[in-house]
Write an enzyme that holds these catalytic residues in place. Structure first.
Site, PDB file in Angstrom:
ATOM      1  N   ASN A  80     -10.659  17.090 -35.104  1.00 12.61           N
ATOM      2  CA  ASN A  80     -10.141  18.692 -35.103  1.00 12.61           C
ATOM      3  C   ASN A  80     -11.132  19.592 -34.392  1.00 12.61           C
ATOM      4  O   ASN A  80     -11.801  19.257 -33.390  1.00 12.61           O
ATOM      5  CB  ASN A  80     -10.003  18.862 -36.788  1.00 12.61           C
ATOM      6  CG  ASN A  80      -9.093  19.845 -36.973  1.00 12.61           C
ATOM      7  OD1 ASN A  80      -8.805  20.898 -36.444  1.00 12.61           O
ATOM      8  ND2 ASN A  80      -8.055  19.352 -37.707  1.00 12.61           N
ATOM      9  N   HIS A 106     -11.333  17.485 -31.023  1.00 15.20           N
ATOM     10  CA  HIS A 106     -11.343  15.943 -31.087  1.00 15.20           C
ATOM     11  C   HIS A 106     -12.492  15.398 -30.190  1.00 15.20           C
ATOM     12  O   HIS A 106     -12.442  14.255 -29.560  1.00 15.20           O
ATOM     13  CB  HIS A 106      -9.926  15.691 -30.751  1.00 15.20           C
ATOM     14  CG  HIS A 106      -8.946  16.058 -31.441  1.00 15.20           C
ATOM     15  ND1 HIS A 106      -9.172  15.931 -32.907  1.00 15.20           N
ATOM     16  CD2 HIS A 106      -7.486  16.016 -31.417  1.00 15.20           C
ATOM     17  CE1 HIS A 106      -7.876  16.154 -33.421  1.00 15.20           C
ATOM     18  NE2 HIS A 106      -6.991  16.419 -32.659  1.00 15.20           N
ATOM     19  N   HIS A 178      -5.335   9.088 -34.577  1.00 16.81           N
ATOM     20  CA  HIS A 178      -4.421  10.176 -34.191  1.00 16.81           C
ATOM     21  C   HIS A 178      -3.029   9.540 -33.617  1.00 16.81           C
ATOM     22  O   HIS A 178      -2.562   9.801 -32.628  1.00 16.81           O
ATOM     23  CB  HIS A 178      -5.046  11.147 -32.781  1.00 16.81           C
ATOM     24  CG  HIS A 178      -4.395  12.498 -32.855  1.00 16.81           C
ATOM     25  ND1 HIS A 178      -3.110  12.517 -32.168  1.00 16.81           N
ATOM     26  CD2 HIS A 178      -4.979  13.518 -33.269  1.00 16.81           C
ATOM     27  CE1 HIS A 178      -2.872  13.939 -32.523  1.00 16.81           C
ATOM     28  NE2 HIS A 178      -4.003  14.565 -32.741  1.00 16.81           N
ATOM     29  N   ASP A 251       0.620  21.939 -38.181  1.00 18.67           N
ATOM     30  CA  ASP A 251      -0.755  21.645 -37.525  1.00 18.67           C
ATOM     31  C   ASP A 251      -1.921  22.157 -38.607  1.00 18.67           C
ATOM     32  O   ASP A 251      -2.733  22.927 -38.427  1.00 18.67           O
ATOM     33  CB  ASP A 251      -0.944  22.206 -36.378  1.00 18.67           C
ATOM     34  CG  ASP A 251      -2.229  21.352 -35.610  1.00 18.67           C
ATOM     35  OD1 ASP A 251      -2.840  20.440 -36.242  1.00 18.67           O
ATOM     36  OD2 ASP A 251      -2.523  21.957 -34.635  1.00 18.67           O
ATOM     37  N   GLN A 285      -4.892  16.195 -41.683  1.00 21.04           N
ATOM     38  CA  GLN A 285      -4.426  17.115 -40.996  1.00 21.04           C
ATOM     39  C   GLN A 285      -2.954  16.632 -40.538  1.00 21.04           C
ATOM     40  O   GLN A 285      -2.603  15.548 -40.104  1.00 21.04           O
ATOM     41  CB  GLN A 285      -4.921  17.197 -39.417  1.00 21.04           C
ATOM     42  CG  GLN A 285      -4.484  18.179 -38.592  1.00 21.04           C
ATOM     43  CD  GLN A 285      -5.164  19.673 -39.036  1.00 21.04           C
ATOM     44  OE1 GLN A 285      -5.816  19.721 -39.919  1.00 21.04           O
ATOM     45  NE2 GLN A 285      -4.596  20.758 -38.274  1.00 21.04           N
ATOM     46  N   GLU A 312      -3.650  12.676 -40.135  1.00 20.32           N
ATOM     47  CA  GLU A 312      -4.863  12.243 -39.789  1.00 20.32           C
ATOM     48  C   GLU A 312      -6.055  12.495 -40.830  1.00 20.32           C
ATOM     49  O   GLU A 312      -6.322  13.573 -41.177  1.00 20.32           O
ATOM     50  CB  GLU A 312      -5.188  13.151 -38.593  1.00 20.32           C
ATOM     51  CG  GLU A 312      -4.090  13.200 -37.378  1.00 20.32           C
ATOM     52  CD  GLU A 312      -4.327  14.550 -36.491  1.00 20.32           C
ATOM     53  OE1 GLU A 312      -5.614  14.582 -36.077  1.00 20.32           O
ATOM     54  OE2 GLU A 312      -3.436  14.957 -36.116  1.00 20.32           O
TER      55      GLU A 312
END
Length: 347
Positions: A80, A106, A178, A251, A285, A312
């Protein structure tokens, strides 16, 4: 049970990439690349259901490099966003490489998702280990860090990710996978949001107009992020809402209630395949693939916007800069362990 490996092409700089596949007794399989510890394929074999791949992916390393989007990758050191591309730890400021405007996303420009991991088999026939060493100063992070991700695929179609790590100094550590899922196996533009989601997540962290967490924690009840009852993602995306407008869809960080049982369940109504999601992480996420680029995927699929959905598991976004959030600091010489399980079954 069997574990096999095959060449998977080369990266742009000529580095060979290998694909490792675990096949269970039922005939299901999971494939993982040493490039980025990428989950390349998940094909559960379920009674009464046709076998189909349920994650986005590509047929060679070049496909991943061209597509971007961290598709299937293990991302770190910190998943993130770290807003402003910097954090303070033990009284010292650490500037990071920014790869999303002024933010660090990330793990940065290279991060773990573009590194070549070392793969090895364990004594079990259903298990693969991927290891990575991240030196002090990589992408700006302090401490030498050793990471092991152990991937198991059982005969009852449980995909298990176990992460172990240790650093020789205090650092930030927030690893996630991911992968983009479509349990219906369609993987066309907008198709993934036909899936239904249930989540035991009574809270979330709102984002501002720029898509950055604003530091508050709010209840999901009565919002488009309330999945206490199963709902199709598409039905929620069709509702006008400033949270959706800010990031072009989902998101958002959902905060789990904890307790026994799955934290979330994803459902493919067309295929009849379901995926229970168990994790020791406190949040996930939810990302609806709003900014996926058009690309040529596996089996001739043409990917694009919302071709897959990410769940995630991780710490909250920008948590290193938000003292009110759970801390992602990994103390020096203190072992880290975390487990996430994806259980596939027929409804």
């Amino acid at each position: 049970m069997a574990i096999t490996k095959r060449p998977f092409g080369c990266t742009a700089d000529g580095t060979p990439v290998t694909c490792w596949t675990i096949t269970n007794q039922a005939g299901g399989s999971v494939s993982v690349l040493d490039l980025g510890c990428i989950l390349q394929a998940v094909v559960p074999c379920l009674p009464g259901k046709a076998s189909q791949d349920v994650v986005m992916g590509f047929d060679d390393a070049a496909g991943y490099e061209a597509a971007g989007g961290f598709i299937g990758a293990t991302v770190g050191r910190c998943a993130n966003r770290i807003v402003g591309g910097a954090f303070r730890l033990n009284g010292k400021e650490y500037p990071l490489l920014c790869n999303e405007g002024k933010n660090h996303l990330h793990g940065g420009r290279v991060g773990f998702s573009k590194r070549l991991w070392t793969a090895s088999c364990t004594q079990r026939e259903d298990q693969l280990q991927m290891t990575l060493f991240s030196p002090d100063g990589e992408e700006g992070y302090p401490g030498n860090l050793w990471v092991t991700v152990t991937i198991t695929f059982t005969d009852d179609n449980r995909l298990v990710f176990e992460t172990d790590a240790v650093s020789d100094a205090d650092t930030v550590f927030n690893l996630t996978n991911h992968s983009y899922f479509d349990l219906n196996g369609r993987f066309t533009q907008e198709s993934a949001c036909a899936q239904r989601l249930w989540a035991n997540a009574p809270f979330y962290t709102p984002v501002d107009a720029a898509g950055i967490v604003d530091g508050t924690i709010q209840r999901t009840a009565g919002t488009v992020l309330d999945f206490s009852e199963p709902a199709s993602l598409q039905s929620r995306l069709e509702q006008p809402d400033p949270q959706l407008d800010a990031v072009g869809g989902f998101d958002h960080n959902l905060i789990f209630a904890g307790g026994e049982g799955p934290a979330a369940t994803l459902m493919g109504e067309e295929s009849g395949i379901r995926m229970d999601f168990y994790t020791e992480s406190g949040a996930m996420q939810l990302y609806s693939g709003n900014y996926l680029r058009v690309s040529q995927g596996k089996q001739g699929a043409v990917y694009g916007r919302r071709s897959g959905v990410c769940l995630e598991p991780q710490f909250y976004p920008n948590s290193i800069n938000m003292p009110q959030f759970p801390s992602p600091v990994l103390k020096g010489n203190v072992p880290y362990h975390n487990q996430t399980v994806y259980r596939f079954y027929a409804d």
